[in-house]
Scaffold this active site. Structure first.
Site, PDB file in Angstrom:
ATOM      1  CD  GLU A 130      68.296  30.190   0.137  1.00 27.83           C
ATOM      2  OE1 GLU A 130      68.653  30.486  -1.024  1.00 27.83           O
ATOM      3  OE2 GLU A 130      67.468  30.846   0.786  1.00 27.83           O
ATOM      4  CG  ASP A 146      67.143  30.157   3.898  1.00 27.01           C
ATOM      5  OD1 ASP A 146      68.241  30.012   3.346  1.00 27.01           O
ATOM      6  OD2 ASP A 146      66.095  30.417   3.273  1.00 27.01           O
ATOM      7  CD  GLU A 152      64.856  34.168   5.690  1.00 24.43           C
ATOM      8  OE1 GLU A 152      65.056  34.787   4.636  1.00 24.43           O
ATOM      9  OE2 GLU A 152      63.781  33.591   5.955  1.00 24.43           O
ATOM     10  CD  GLN A 179      60.631  32.643   8.025  1.00 20.92           C
ATOM     11  OE1 GLN A 179      59.496  32.983   8.370  1.00 20.92           O
ATOM     12  NE2 GLN A 179      61.146  33.003   6.860  1.00 20.92           N
ATOM     13  CB  THR A 180      64.833  27.434  10.285  1.00 23.07           C
ATOM     14  OG1 THR A 180      63.698  26.746  10.817  1.00 23.07           O
ATOM     15  CG2 THR A 180      65.748  27.875  11.417  1.00 23.07           C
ATOM     16  NE  ARG A 193      60.571  20.851   2.040  1.00 20.36           N
ATOM     17  CZ  ARG A 193      60.874  20.978   0.742  1.00 20.36           C
ATOM     18  NH1 ARG A 193      61.552  22.046   0.334  1.00 20.36           N
ATOM     19  NH2 ARG A 193      60.516  20.062  -0.119  1.00 20.36           N
ATOM     20  CD  GLU A 194      58.020  29.451   4.764  1.00 18.26           C
ATOM     21  OE1 GLU A 194      57.221  28.499   4.867  1.00 18.26           O
ATOM     22  OE2 GLU A 194      58.067  30.190   3.766  1.00 18.26           O
ATOM     23  CB  SER A 198      57.569  44.065   1.934  1.00 18.74           C
ATOM     24  OG  SER A 198      58.476  42.982   1.740  1.00 18.74           O
ATOM     25  CD1 TRP A 199      59.584  40.220   3.458  1.00 20.87           C
ATOM     26  CD2 TRP A 199      59.457  38.605   4.984  1.00 20.87           C
ATOM     27  NE1 TRP A 199      60.850  39.706   3.618  1.00 20.87           N
ATOM     28  CE2 TRP A 199      60.806  38.712   4.546  1.00 20.87           C
ATOM     29  CE3 TRP A 199      59.143  37.660   5.949  1.00 20.87           C
ATOM     30  CZ2 TRP A 199      61.824  37.904   5.059  1.00 20.87           C
ATOM     31  CZ3 TRP A 199      60.163  36.849   6.468  1.00 20.87           C
ATOM     32  CH2 TRP A 199      61.485  36.966   6.005  1.00 20.87           C
ATOM     33  N   GLY A 234      53.809  40.602   9.647  1.00 18.58           N
ATOM     34  CA  GLY A 234      53.296  40.471   8.282  1.00 18.58           C
ATOM     35  C   GLY A 234      53.485  41.704   7.428  1.00 18.58           C
ATOM     36  NE  ARG A 287      52.819  28.044   3.583  1.00 19.44           N
ATOM     37  CZ  ARG A 287      54.094  28.157   3.941  1.00 19.44           C
ATOM     38  NH1 ARG A 287      54.439  27.924   5.201  1.00 19.44           N
ATOM     39  NH2 ARG A 287      55.010  28.508   3.063  1.00 19.44           N
TER      40      ARG A 287
END
Length: 297
Positions: free
Chosen positions: A109, A111, A113, A126-127, A137-138, A202-203, A207, A283
């Site tokens: 995918e 993305d 977003e 956001q990719t 991998r954001e 929700s996110w 957040g 993270r």
């Protein structure tokens, strides 16, 4: 006798040319520009509005539903452009997604977003990339313009060398094919083009602390003037992996950024990047993904 031979030779030549043209037409496509011809509505037709000429389309989100559409064809490599105008005003909790996906369990995918925000705060773009079912991998940027005021072009260049995310042809993110080093790269699964508008409260914003303000509904995102120049999947990856005039995106000149593109990319990274998974040591418990230590171009 000679004329007969010439006639046969001419027929053979025509056959070979026709076969070549057929192969090209099956391998590469330039889109019609008509949403009704190139895409299918996949969620909530009552929340999808298409102009009479098929050249523009809107998606609507309210408390009843969001909406989505998807390309009829699937593709393996190419370049996709879509002009998008995002939701004006308070848009917190909403997500506009424009992406390519293989729809497999171990899906690939690519993305875009667009994460809504409270009034007066900038949209976050956001990719993300899934390769063989794995994401995380954001990257996130703030755009250098108001994406709700006018249409802007969001592009995906996906070839055997790299994936380049672009905004108005300015590269904002790169993901290089390092599969020879054991790093997953989307290169085997054909993908469709998908667009959706949905409730991500929700996110999506702060957040999940900022919820959708339904008193401002319906929320509308607009799309138009798209272009698909890509290899249509016909079950034979060789056609899509080839480097030729039809699969121009696979040529060596598109294996990296140009000098000017590199300048723009560095500018985006310096002034507009707000999150990069390759810098998030906490993270990944100080063990960043392997691609983070490899060159982007």
């Amino acid at each position: 006798m000679t004329s007969v031979k010439r006639s046969k030779s001419f027929v053979l030549l025509i056959y070979l040319i026709s076969s070549l043209l057929l192969r090209v037409s099956e391998a590469s496509v330039v889109s019609s520009g008509d949403f009704n011809k190139d895409f299918l509505v996949t969620w909530s037709p009552t929340h999808v509005n298409t102009s009479s000429d098929g050249r523009s389309r809107t998606l609507k989100l309210d408390q009843e539903s969001g909406a989505s559409f998807s390309s009829i064809q699937t593709f393996l490599f190419g370049k996709i452009d879509m002009k998008i105008k995002l939701i004006p005003g308070p848009s917190q909790g909403t997500v506009v997604a424009y992406y390519m996906s293989s729809d497999q369990t171990n899906r690939d995918e690519i993305d875009f977003e667009f994460l809504g925000n409270v009034n007066g705060q900038p949209y976050i773009l956001q990719t993300n990339i899934y390769a063989d079912g794995v994401d995380n991998r954001e990257e996130r940027i703030h755009l250098w313009f108001d994406p709700t005021k006018d249409f802007h072009t969001y592009s995906i260049l996906w070839n055997v060398h790299q994936i380049v995310f672009m905004v108005d042809q300015i590269p904002i993110r790169l993901y290089r094919n390092h599969s020879e080093k054991g790093i997953a790269y989307p290169r085997l699964q054909p993908m469709s083009i998908k667009v959706s508008l949905w409730n991500g409260e929700s996110w999506a914003t702060s957040g999940g602390h900022e919820k959708v303000d339904w008193s401002k509904a319906p929320f509308v995102a607009s799309f138009g003037d798209y272009k698909i120049d890509a290899c249509i999947w016909k079950g034979n990856p060789t056609l899509c992996n080839e480097e030729n005039n039809e699969n121009w995106w696979n040529k060596n000149e598109f294996s990296s950024l140009t000098r000017v593109q590199k300048r723009w990319f560095k500018w985006v990274s310096k002034y507009h990047l707000i999150y990069d998974y390759c810098q998030d040591y906490a993270r990944f418990h100080n063990k960043l993904p392997k691609e983070c230590s490899l060159p982007k171009y």
